[in-house]
Scaffold this motif. Structure first.
Motif, PDB file in Angstrom:
ATOM      1  N   PHE A  29       0.903  -1.175  -0.074  1.00 25.95           N
ATOM      2  CA  PHE A  29       0.148  -0.020   0.059  1.00 25.95           C
ATOM      3  C   PHE A  29       0.802   1.278  -0.012  1.00 25.95           C
ATOM      4  O   PHE A  29       0.814   2.208  -0.665  1.00 25.95           O
ATOM      5  CB  PHE A  29      -1.167  -0.226   1.253  1.00 25.95           C
ATOM      6  N   SER A  30       1.736   1.247   0.964  1.00 23.50           N
ATOM      7  CA  SER A  30       2.925   2.277   0.787  1.00 23.50           C
ATOM      8  C   SER A  30       4.113   1.887   1.551  1.00 23.50           C
ATOM      9  O   SER A  30       4.228   0.644   2.286  1.00 23.50           O
ATOM     10  CB  SER A  30       2.411   3.386   1.588  1.00 23.50           C
ATOM     11  N   ILE A  31       5.282   2.421   1.223  1.00 26.36           N
ATOM     12  CA  ILE A  31       6.403   2.285   1.991  1.00 26.36           C
ATOM     13  C   ILE A  31       6.818   3.393   2.670  1.00 26.36           C
ATOM     14  O   ILE A  31       7.203   4.371   2.196  1.00 26.36           O
ATOM     15  CB  ILE A  31       7.654   1.604   0.807  1.00 26.36           C
ATOM     16  N   ASN A  32       7.155   3.280   4.083  1.00 25.87           N
ATOM     17  CA  ASN A  32       7.876   4.400   4.742  1.00 25.87           C
ATOM     18  C   ASN A  32       9.480   4.292   4.598  1.00 25.87           C
ATOM     19  O   ASN A  32       9.652   4.607   3.504  1.00 25.87           O
ATOM     20  CB  ASN A  32       7.611   3.745   6.437  1.00 25.87           C
ATOM     21  N   ARG A  45      24.744  -7.347  12.649  1.00 24.55           N
ATOM     22  CA  ARG A  45      24.203  -6.582  11.718  1.00 24.55           C
ATOM     23  C   ARG A  45      24.092  -5.056  12.032  1.00 24.55           C
ATOM     24  O   ARG A  45      23.684  -4.865  13.088  1.00 24.55           O
ATOM     25  CB  ARG A  45      22.772  -7.212  11.186  1.00 24.55           C
ATOM     26  N   GLU A  46      24.382  -4.145  11.065  1.00 25.55           N
ATOM     27  CA  GLU A  46      24.742  -2.803  11.500  1.00 25.55           C
ATOM     28  C   GLU A  46      23.928  -2.132  10.240  1.00 25.55           C
ATOM     29  O   GLU A  46      23.843  -2.442   9.140  1.00 25.55           O
ATOM     30  CB  GLU A  46      26.067  -2.367  11.665  1.00 25.55           C
ATOM     31  N   LEU A  47      23.440  -0.806  10.786  1.00 20.12           N
ATOM     32  CA  LEU A  47      22.582   0.076   9.845  1.00 20.12           C
ATOM     33  C   LEU A  47      23.718   0.663   8.919  1.00 20.12           C
ATOM     34  O   LEU A  47      24.824   1.190   9.478  1.00 20.12           O
ATOM     35  CB  LEU A  47      21.929   0.965  10.579  1.00 20.12           C
ATOM     36  N   VAL A  48      23.619   0.998   7.641  1.00 22.53           N
ATOM     37  CA  VAL A  48      24.460   1.489   6.896  1.00 22.53           C
ATOM     38  C   VAL A  48      23.931   2.795   6.496  1.00 22.53           C
ATOM     39  O   VAL A  48      24.634   3.944   6.538  1.00 22.53           O
ATOM     40  CB  VAL A  48      24.813   0.743   5.552  1.00 22.53           C
ATOM     41  N   ALA A  49      22.731   2.979   6.048  1.00 23.13           N
ATOM     42  CA  ALA A  49      22.002   3.943   5.766  1.00 23.13           C
ATOM     43  C   ALA A  49      20.643   3.746   5.433  1.00 23.13           C
ATOM     44  O   ALA A  49      19.995   2.877   5.227  1.00 23.13           O
ATOM     45  CB  ALA A  49      22.674   4.486   4.036  1.00 23.13           C
ATOM     46  N   VAL A  50      19.884   4.833   5.655  1.00 24.00           N
ATOM     47  CA  VAL A  50      18.064   4.863   5.679  1.00 24.00           C
ATOM     48  C   VAL A  50      17.704   6.213   5.217  1.00 24.00           C
ATOM     49  O   VAL A  50      18.308   7.119   5.025  1.00 24.00           O
ATOM     50  CB  VAL A  50      17.792   4.827   7.023  1.00 24.00           C
ATOM     51  N   ILE A  51      16.549   6.058   4.107  1.00 23.72           N
ATOM     52  CA  ILE A  51      16.087   7.082   3.543  1.00 23.72           C
ATOM     53  C   ILE A  51      14.396   7.114   3.888  1.00 23.72           C
ATOM     54  O   ILE A  51      14.008   5.863   3.868  1.00 23.72           O
ATOM     55  CB  ILE A  51      16.243   7.028   2.210  1.00 23.72           C
ATOM     56  N   THR A  52      13.925   8.021   4.356  1.00 23.76           N
ATOM     57  CA  THR A  52      12.445   8.157   4.552  1.00 23.76           C
ATOM     58  C   THR A  52      11.446   8.184   3.413  1.00 23.76           C
ATOM     59  O   THR A  52      12.249   8.421   2.188  1.00 23.76           O
ATOM     60  CB  THR A  52      12.100   9.308   5.520  1.00 23.76           C
ATOM     61  N   SER A  53      10.283   8.162   3.423  1.00 25.95           N
ATOM     62  CA  SER A  53       9.630   8.240   2.038  1.00 25.95           C
ATOM     63  C   SER A  53       9.636   9.601   1.572  1.00 25.95           C
ATOM     64  O   SER A  53       9.476  10.059   0.416  1.00 25.95           O
ATOM     65  CB  SER A  53       8.026   8.057   2.457  1.00 25.95           C
ATOM     66  N   GLY A  54      10.152  10.739   2.433  1.00 28.22           N
ATOM     67  CA  GLY A  54      10.219  12.043   2.050  1.00 28.22           C
ATOM     68  C   GLY A  54      11.529  12.266   1.677  1.00 28.22           C
ATOM     69  O   GLY A  54      11.730  13.502   1.211  1.00 28.22           O
ATOM     70  N   GLY A  55      12.443  11.428   1.561  1.00 30.63           N
ATOM     71  CA  GLY A  55      13.752  11.785   1.179  1.00 30.63           C
ATOM     72  C   GLY A  55      14.667  12.076   2.034  1.00 30.63           C
ATOM     73  O   GLY A  55      15.792  12.207   1.840  1.00 30.63           O
ATOM     74  N   THR A  68      26.037   6.860  -0.870  1.00 29.76           N
ATOM     75  CA  THR A  68      24.731   7.738  -1.259  1.00 29.76           C
ATOM     76  C   THR A  68      23.396   6.871  -1.343  1.00 29.76           C
ATOM     77  O   THR A  68      23.696   5.970  -2.288  1.00 29.76           O
ATOM     78  CB  THR A  68      24.736   8.536  -2.273  1.00 29.76           C
ATOM     79  N   ILE A  69      22.564   6.971  -0.318  1.00 33.04           N
ATOM     80  CA  ILE A  69      21.427   6.348  -0.566  1.00 33.04           C
ATOM     81  C   ILE A  69      20.203   7.044  -1.128  1.00 33.04           C
ATOM     82  O   ILE A  69      20.172   8.450  -1.176  1.00 33.04           O
ATOM     83  CB  ILE A  69      20.863   5.735   0.850  1.00 33.04           C
ATOM     84  N   SER A  70      19.408   6.592  -1.992  1.00 31.28           N
ATOM     85  CA  SER A  70      18.236   7.304  -2.847  1.00 31.28           C
ATOM     86  C   SER A  70      17.390   6.083  -3.186  1.00 31.28           C
ATOM     87  O   SER A  70      17.416   5.115  -2.974  1.00 31.28           O
ATOM     88  CB  SER A  70      18.941   7.692  -4.046  1.00 31.28           C
ATOM     89  N   ARG A  71      16.217   6.846  -3.461  1.00 33.03           N
ATOM     90  CA  ARG A  71      15.030   5.696  -3.742  1.00 33.03           C
ATOM     91  C   ARG A  71      13.999   6.248  -4.718  1.00 33.03           C
ATOM     92  O   ARG A  71      14.091   7.660  -5.165  1.00 33.03           O
ATOM     93  CB  ARG A  71      14.231   5.458  -2.668  1.00 33.03           C
ATOM     94  N   ASP A  72      13.377   5.337  -5.655  1.00 34.70           N
ATOM     95  CA  ASP A  72      12.552   5.810  -6.619  1.00 34.70           C
ATOM     96  C   ASP A  72      11.050   5.276  -6.273  1.00 34.70           C
ATOM     97  O   ASP A  72      10.873   4.007  -6.398  1.00 34.70           O
ATOM     98  CB  ASP A  72      12.830   5.221  -8.150  1.00 34.70           C
ATOM     99  N   ARG A  98      10.095  -0.647   5.598  1.00 35.88           N
ATOM    100  CA  ARG A  98       8.891  -0.931   6.497  1.00 35.88           C
ATOM    101  C   ARG A  98       7.653  -0.453   5.615  1.00 35.88           C
ATOM    102  O   ARG A  98       7.432   0.596   5.077  1.00 35.88           O
ATOM    103  CB  ARG A  98       9.160   0.237   7.736  1.00 35.88           C
ATOM    104  N   VAL A  99       6.746  -1.372   5.643  1.00 32.56           N
ATOM    105  CA  VAL A  99       5.894  -1.441   4.546  1.00 32.56           C
ATOM    106  C   VAL A  99       4.498  -1.653   4.997  1.00 32.56           C
ATOM    107  O   VAL A  99       4.298  -2.386   5.868  1.00 32.56           O
ATOM    108  CB  VAL A  99       5.934  -2.593   3.642  1.00 32.56           C
ATOM    109  N   ALA A 100       3.655  -0.695   4.729  1.00 29.02           N
ATOM    110  CA  ALA A 100       2.178  -0.898   4.821  1.00 29.02           C
ATOM    111  C   ALA A 100       1.590  -1.576   3.761  1.00 29.02           C
ATOM    112  O   ALA A 100       1.466  -1.410   2.602  1.00 29.02           O
ATOM    113  CB  ALA A 100       1.545   0.564   5.025  1.00 29.02           C
TER     114      ALA A 100
END
Length: 121
Positions: A29-32, A45-55, A68-72, A98-100
């Motif tokens: 439905f949507s991805i956070n 396991r460790e976090l490398v990078a995270v990106i929100t739905s707003g960028g 550099t993390i990015s998303r489409d 994180r998915v709805a």
């Protein structure tokens, strides 16, 4: 059900670059937030990078200025551009989302199967 499929790992020399991709598919439905984690042998396991739905983005200190993390959002895909790679970046890299899955907007955590990144010195 939701699947995350990574691609782009491999073997590269120190100082080189790789680009990881991760596409989410299924009942979405949507991805956070979407992000990349890594796990080296014998380490947690460790976090490398995270990106929100707003960028908005956040990076582990050791990769700032190199990754550099990015998303489409239209493609439900997240990318990780990795430059100036170092041997200590060697690990299995996992995609996380994180998915709805419905209009209720309840979020669930999903993981990819992992892709190996090996940086030789």
């Amino acid at each position: 059900q939701v699947q995350l499929v990574e691609s782009g790992g491999g073997l590269v020399q120190a100082g080189g670059s790789l680009r990881l991709s991760c596409r989410a598919s299924g009942t979405i439905f949507s991805i956070n937030a979407m992000g990349w984690y890594r796990q080296a042998p014998g380490k947690q396991r460790e976090l490398v990078a995270v990106i929100t739905s707003g960028g908005g983005t956040n990076y582990q200190d050791s990769v700032k200025g190199r990754f550099t993390i990015s998303r489409d959002n239209a493609k439900n895909t997240v990318y990780l551009q990795m430059d100036s790679l170092k041997p200590e970046d060697t690990a299995v890299y996992y995609c996380h989302g994180r998915v709805a899955t419905s209009i209720s907007l309840r979020l669930y955590d999903y993981w990819g199967q992992g892709t190996q990144v090996t940086v030789s010195s």
